[in-house]
Design a protein around this motif. Structure first.
Motif: not given
Length: 456
Positions: A73-78, A82-84, A88-89, A261-263
């Motif tokens: 799944v494509p992701r975009m950085s925030s 630390e937020f990313d 979960g990325g 991602g992980a919780v």
């Protein structure tokens, strides 16, 4: 005209009932049912039922699980590492993320910083329902953020927001906050159970349909849970909680639910005049210790998500003037502290039944795992005996009810992190002891609580 139907919904678990009752049969909570007015069915608006009694499109194809596309799944950085990390990325297109926290924690500040930076490359619509546009602009100016390119809208009507979003076609839609949004078809006031649930459902449907990232701001109650119906947490993809009081310099961002991602990830931020700044090395800020070691102070290694973090735990044991001594724990479970004190009495030979015990994790960190058990007990022993522990000592391990020291996950990485920060001695469970200790570090492996006390 069809009659407008109503139902009674539990604000804790989301269970629905046809009539009001004092106790929810699902979660056993009292006085949590609120009346919700349902929209009446429009004549001719529903689909015609089939012979089997079901309506809908029957042309949908069933897909074998092995044939599902597994492309990443494509992701975009925030723009915040630390937020990313907690997400979960990064941000996933078509996802709904809920950011909760106490008033003044920095929810709006974090999202405004993220929106202003991302607006330089992407289309973003920031909807504010609590503040005016001038207030948001003043905050952005005070934080010295780039304001060009960020589309703003001051609106609380969900219908209007969806219409504007259809026209602007943003890649990221920020709603501040979900408690101020309302739908015209719902008769209750904004912030009610029905309004919050239906408004979030409408915005989430739009995000899924248009592949838009939806960022929602949510308030919390005084016990720390999200305000509004519990069903709101089931609609969204990720629920994040920004913790930290107004008098604290640091903020921690923890994931409570994440479908991408992980919780158990933890992000650490520092609140400065220019807004929130991410902390690259959390262990360094939580270890700002004094030169002279005091009794009751000890460093432990906790595991948060995918990295170890060194934090300091402090204990104060004092003679109680009350018939029922106090047990106060900040940052750890108070019930677990009482259990550990009973283990210390039975298997360590140290009685604290007539002592007040106060425990605090420095920096406002909440320790949710059991690896802090041994460090908590040794800190209590240090304060009880009024003898300071060595400054270069680090401890971790789970304590069982029979006094045994149980291993914890990722023990090798915890020891390596402690050695990197200059610690020379470690008391760890025997199963976590490495075959070869890091250079310059002494690792003491223990099996029982009595062995750990002897090692001191």
């Amino acid at each position: 005209m069809a009659k407008a139907k109503s139902a009674f919904v539990c604000t804790e678990c989301g269970a629905e009932y046809r009539k009001w009752q004092g106790q929810c049969s699902s979660c056993q909570e009292w006085n949590t049912l609120s009346e919700v007015h349902l929209a009446s069915a429009r004549p001719g608006g529903g689909a015609a039922p089939s012979r089997s009694g079901y309506a809908g499109d029957l042309s949908r194809e069933v897909i074998d699980l092995g044939n599902v596309d597994l492309s990443e799944v494509p992701r975009m950085s925030s723009t915040f590492a630390e937020f990313d990390r907690v997400l979960g990325g990064g941000l996933v297109p078509g996802s709904a993320v809920l950011l909760g926290g106490n008033p003044g924690a920095g929810k709006s500040t974090l999202l405004l910083q993220t929106a202003c930076k991302l607006a330089q490359q992407r289309r973003i619509l920031y909807v504010t329902g609590e503040e005016s546009l001038s207030q948001v602009a003043m905050r952005a100016h005070r934080l010295q953020l780039p304001t060009n390119g960020l589309k703003m809208l001051a609106e609380t009507s969900v219908e209007t927001i969806l219409a504007v979003s259809e026209r602007e076609k943003p890649e990221i839609l920020v709603i501040d906050s979900i408690q101020t949004m309302h739908l015209e078809d719902i008769s209750s006031a904004p912030g009610g159970v029905a309004q919050v649930r239906e408004s979030a459902a409408a915005l989430t449907r739009f995000a899924k349909k248009t592949n838009t990232v939806l960022l929602l701001v949510g308030h919390v109650t005084k016990d720390g849970s999200l305000a509004g119906p519990k069903v709101l947490e089931h609609m969204i993809d990720a629920s994040l909680l920004l913790e930290g009081g107004a008098d604290s310099r640091f903020r921690t961002l923890r994931g409570q639910k994440n479908r991408f991602g992980a919780v158990n990830e933890l992000g650490v931020f520092a609140m400065l005049e220019q807004g929130l700044k991410e902390v690259k090395n959390p262990s360094a800020i939580f270890l700002s210790r004094q030169e002279e070691q005091a009794p009751g102070s000890l460093v432990m290694v906790v595991w948060e998500g995918t990295r170890p973090i060194l934090v300091e735990v402090q204990a104060l044991v004092d003679e109680s003037a009350l018939g029922n001594p106090r047990r106060v724990a900040v940052g750890v479970d108070q019930n677990r502290l009482a259990m550990l004190l009973a283990v210390l009495n039975r298997h360590g030979g140290l009685f604290t039944g007539d002592q007040d015990v106060f425990l605090n994790v420095v920096g406002g960190v909440k320790v949710l795992e059991t690896s802090a058990d041994l460090a908590v007990l040794l800190a209590v022993v240090s304060s009880l005996q009024n003898r300071a522990l060595p400054k270069e000592l680090v401890v971790f391990g789970e304590v069982g009810l029979s006094g045994e020291i149980r291993p914890v996950p990722s023990g090798q990485e915890r020891i390596a992190e402690a050695a990197k920060h200059g610690f020379l001695r470690a008391i760890v469970p025997r199963a976590n002891a490495p075959k070869q200790a890091p250079k310059g570090m002494e690792v003491i492996a223990v099996d029982k609580l009595s062995d750990a006390l002897d090692a001191l």
